[in-house]
Design a protein around this motif. Structure first.
Motif, PDB file in Angstrom:
ATOM      1  N   SER A  53      19.884  12.700  11.132  1.00 22.26           N
ATOM      2  CA  SER A  53      18.544  13.114  10.723  1.00 22.26           C
ATOM      3  C   SER A  53      18.373  13.002   9.214  1.00 22.26           C
ATOM      4  O   SER A  53      17.317  12.577   8.732  1.00 22.26           O
ATOM      5  CB  SER A  53      18.274  14.548  11.164  1.00 22.26           C
ATOM      6  OG  SER A  53      18.323  14.655  12.554  1.00 22.26           O
ATOM      7  N   ALA A  56      18.054   9.340   8.428  1.00 29.72           N
ATOM      8  CA  ALA A  56      16.734   8.847   8.823  1.00 29.72           C
ATOM      9  C   ALA A  56      15.659   9.271   7.825  1.00 29.72           C
ATOM     10  O   ALA A  56      14.668   8.574   7.637  1.00 29.72           O
ATOM     11  CB  ALA A  56      16.378   9.343  10.217  1.00 29.72           C
ATOM     12  N   GLN A  59      15.339   6.581   5.284  1.00 26.94           N
ATOM     13  CA  GLN A  59      15.042   5.246   5.793  1.00 26.94           C
ATOM     14  C   GLN A  59      13.541   5.038   5.984  1.00 26.94           C
ATOM     15  O   GLN A  59      13.115   4.369   6.909  1.00 26.94           O
ATOM     16  CB  GLN A  59      15.778   5.024   7.125  1.00 26.94           C
ATOM     17  CG  GLN A  59      17.264   4.981   6.999  1.00 26.94           C
ATOM     18  CD  GLN A  59      17.726   3.817   6.152  1.00 26.94           C
ATOM     19  OE1 GLN A  59      17.263   2.698   6.316  1.00 26.94           O
ATOM     20  NE2 GLN A  59      18.622   4.089   5.224  1.00 26.94           N
ATOM     21  N   ARG A  65      14.052   1.148  12.140  1.00 26.16           N
ATOM     22  CA  ARG A  65      15.394   1.728  12.023  1.00 26.16           C
ATOM     23  C   ARG A  65      15.314   3.250  12.045  1.00 26.16           C
ATOM     24  O   ARG A  65      16.138   3.913  12.668  1.00 26.16           O
ATOM     25  CB  ARG A  65      16.061   1.266  10.734  1.00 26.16           C
ATOM     26  CG  ARG A  65      17.489   1.795  10.625  1.00 26.16           C
ATOM     27  CD  ARG A  65      18.164   1.410   9.336  1.00 26.16           C
ATOM     28  NE  ARG A  65      18.154  -0.026   9.143  1.00 26.16           N
ATOM     29  CZ  ARG A  65      18.164  -0.609   7.947  1.00 26.16           C
ATOM     30  NH1 ARG A  65      18.189   0.109   6.858  1.00 26.16           N
ATOM     31  NH2 ARG A  65      18.166  -1.911   7.840  1.00 26.16           N
ATOM     32  N   GLN A  66      14.301   3.795  11.386  1.00 31.62           N
ATOM     33  CA  GLN A  66      14.136   5.247  11.354  1.00 31.62           C
ATOM     34  C   GLN A  66      13.901   5.799  12.759  1.00 31.62           C
ATOM     35  O   GLN A  66      14.490   6.806  13.143  1.00 31.62           O
ATOM     36  CB  GLN A  66      12.981   5.606  10.421  1.00 31.62           C
ATOM     37  CG  GLN A  66      12.906   7.058  10.071  1.00 31.62           C
ATOM     38  CD  GLN A  66      11.788   7.347   9.079  1.00 31.62           C
ATOM     39  OE1 GLN A  66      10.777   6.657   9.055  1.00 31.62           O
ATOM     40  NE2 GLN A  66      11.978   8.365   8.270  1.00 31.62           N
ATOM     41  N   ILE A  69      17.242   5.695  14.727  1.00 30.84           N
ATOM     42  CA  ILE A  69      18.173   6.745  14.301  1.00 30.84           C
ATOM     43  C   ILE A  69      17.730   8.101  14.847  1.00 30.84           C
ATOM     44  O   ILE A  69      18.544   8.894  15.317  1.00 30.84           O
ATOM     45  CB  ILE A  69      18.280   6.760  12.767  1.00 30.84           C
ATOM     46  CG1 ILE A  69      18.956   5.489  12.272  1.00 30.84           C
ATOM     47  CG2 ILE A  69      19.039   7.983  12.280  1.00 30.84           C
ATOM     48  CD1 ILE A  69      18.861   5.294  10.778  1.00 30.84           C
ATOM     49  N   ILE A  70      16.446   8.359  14.799  1.00 31.67           N
ATOM     50  CA  ILE A  70      15.925   9.621  15.322  1.00 31.67           C
ATOM     51  C   ILE A  70      16.149   9.716  16.829  1.00 31.67           C
ATOM     52  O   ILE A  70      16.514  10.777  17.352  1.00 31.67           O
ATOM     53  CB  ILE A  70      14.435   9.782  14.958  1.00 31.67           C
ATOM     54  CG1 ILE A  70      14.290  10.030  13.466  1.00 31.67           C
ATOM     55  CG2 ILE A  70      13.792  10.906  15.745  1.00 31.67           C
ATOM     56  CD1 ILE A  70      12.867  10.022  12.982  1.00 31.67           C
ATOM     57  N   ASN A 112       9.190  11.257  15.494  1.00 34.34           N
ATOM     58  CA  ASN A 112       9.120   9.929  16.107  1.00 34.34           C
ATOM     59  C   ASN A 112       7.679   9.554  16.444  1.00 34.34           C
ATOM     60  O   ASN A 112       7.269   8.403  16.266  1.00 34.34           O
ATOM     61  CB  ASN A 112       9.993   9.908  17.359  1.00 34.34           C
ATOM     62  CG  ASN A 112      10.589   8.564  17.615  1.00 34.34           C
ATOM     63  OD1 ASN A 112      10.375   7.614  16.887  1.00 34.34           O
ATOM     64  ND2 ASN A 112      11.360   8.478  18.678  1.00 34.34           N
TER      65      ASN A 112
END
Length: 129
Positions: A53, A56, A59, A65-66, A69-70, A112
């Motif tokens: 987190s 992210a 990022q 990509r963020q 990762i989330i 997200n």
């Protein structure tokens, strides 16, 4: 970066995971409180979700990509919930910390959503040009 809603939600997620790890008991058994720190596997998984987190959060230039990762951090929180029920519960009662694990999950889910909303805004602005 910090003025974006998803950055604030990621920050709240990090803070809530740390508070749950250190202060809130996930089980009670005969007047004994069990924290997540008593279970190393769960502690490592939540620590990994916290690190993801935080990564992210920085990022913000690469939204895909963020989001990835989330999503992985949410998966780790889900794995912690499932493992804590199936591996460690036994005859213990669930504590407030167990149910509090839903809070960082909701923060990550909301982050997200807002990242997806930003992506749609960027796509619509590109279509106008």
């Amino acid at each position: 970066m910090i003025q974006r809603v998803q950055s604030i939600l990621l920050l709240f997620s990090i803070v809530s995971i740390v508070i749950i790890m250190l202060k809130m008991p996930i089980y009670y058994y005969e007047n004994t409180e069990y924290l997540i720190t008593n279970y190393k596997l769960l502690q490592y998984l939540l620590f990994a979700a916290t690190i993801l987190s935080a990564y992210a959060l920085f990022q913000y230039k690469n939204l895909n990509r963020q989001r990835m990762i989330i999503s992985f951090a949410r998966l780790l929180i889900t794995v912690v919930l499932v493992l804590s029920i199936f591996l460690y519960k036994e005859e213990k009662e669930l504590g407030f910390g167990f149910f509090s694990l839903i809070i960082p999950f909701i923060f990550l889910l909301s982050a997200n959503f807002f990242i997806k909303k930003d992506q749609n805004l960027i796509k619509s602005a590109d279509r106008i040009r």
